[in-house]
Design an enzyme around this catalytic site. Structure first.
Site, PDB file in Angstrom:
ATOM      1  N   LYS A 121       0.831  -1.288   0.076  1.00 18.45           N
ATOM      2  CA  LYS A 121       0.054  -0.160  -0.077  1.00 18.45           C
ATOM      3  C   LYS A 121       0.708   1.254  -0.157  1.00 18.45           C
ATOM      4  O   LYS A 121       0.573   2.077  -0.866  1.00 18.45           O
ATOM      5  CB  LYS A 121      -0.868  -0.046   1.302  1.00 18.45           C
ATOM      6  CG  LYS A 121      -1.879   1.241   1.148  1.00 18.45           C
ATOM      7  CD  LYS A 121      -2.344   1.680   2.625  1.00 18.45           C
ATOM      8  CE  LYS A 121      -1.053   2.497   3.096  1.00 18.45           C
ATOM      9  NZ  LYS A 121      -1.431   3.235   4.492  1.00 18.45           N
ATOM     10  N   ASP A 139      -6.158   0.662   1.315  1.00 13.87           N
ATOM     11  CA  ASP A 139      -5.935   0.948   2.604  1.00 13.87           C
ATOM     12  C   ASP A 139      -7.334   0.646   3.164  1.00 13.87           C
ATOM     13  O   ASP A 139      -8.328   0.058   2.497  1.00 13.87           O
ATOM     14  CB  ASP A 139      -5.660   2.532   3.175  1.00 13.87           C
ATOM     15  CG  ASP A 139      -6.773   3.299   2.818  1.00 13.87           C
ATOM     16  OD1 ASP A 139      -7.609   3.172   2.080  1.00 13.87           O
ATOM     17  OD2 ASP A 139      -6.785   4.371   3.336  1.00 13.87           O
TER      18      ASP A 139
END
Length: 217
Positions: A121, A139
């Protein structure tokens, strides 16, 4: 409504209503953004923005941060989540930047994920925001919103969500789509009680239509 139709409608709505969508983290360089994104894991951007000004002042470059101790860094970030782990990650990340990348933040996702404290991420965020490389970071907000709206079918992991989103969203929109979904999740489609009454996506939202159906039975 088919999945493709839902994607088209959602994208059209965001393009019309949120033409500009950017990170809310405050930074002045790729190095500072990297620090901020590492700190933002399981922590709010608002909290991160409160601690980074003094942190950046104390450790302005990878070279300065690389020779610091985790204990010294901890004092600046102790109000964020998991400060002990993140202090170690930041120091070790800076050491690797100095030792292997001449103090520069690498641009490739593969190299970014080698850095301590940097997962997929974080790497996707840096690659897309700093280097304009097509990437879609997932996320908690993106994961939740995508499932709720029906862009994914109860994906079990961020990686699974990323694969589905990047399949249906045009590559040139990956970076902004990441911010669309984050901001929508942060301010409208919040975790405990989504604000469906002010959401412009209800017509295309699986969660809303399922909830409405129950209430009218």
């Amino acid at each position: 409504m088919t999945k493709k139709e839902r994607y088209n409608k959602v994208i059209e709505w965001f393009e019309a209503n949120m033409p500009v969508a950017e990170t809310e983290l405050h930074y002045g360089s790729p190095f500072q953004l990297l620090i901020s994104v590492i700190l933002s894991a399981q922590c709010t951007d608002k909290r991160v923005n409160l601690v980074t000004p003094t942190l950046f002042e104390a450790f302005p470059t990878p070279e300065v941060l690389a020779v610091a101790t985790p204990e010294a860094v901890y004092e600046y970030i102790k109000s964020v989540s998991y400060p002990n782990n993140k202090s170690r990650h930041l120091v070790n990340m800076a050491k690797m930047l100095v030792e292997e990348y001449n103090g520069e933040v690498p641009s490739s996702i593969k190299e970014l994920t080698r850095l301590p404290g940097v997962g997929k991420k974080t790497a996707n965020v840096i690659a897309s925001v700093v280097f304009n490389i097509p990437a879609l970071a997932v996320d908690t907000h993106v994961f939740r919103v995508a499932n709720r709206i029906g862009l994914t079918d109860n994906s079990k992991s961020p990686l699974e969500t990323e694969k589905v989103l990047t399949k249906y969203i045009p590559e040139n929109l990956w970076s902004i789509a990441h911010h669309w979904l984050i901001l929508h999740g942060r301010y409208i489609c919040i975790a405990r009680k989504p604000k469906c009454e002010i959401c412009g996506l209800t017509e295309y939202c699986k969660y809303f239509n399922k909830k409405n159906k129950k209430e009218t039975v």
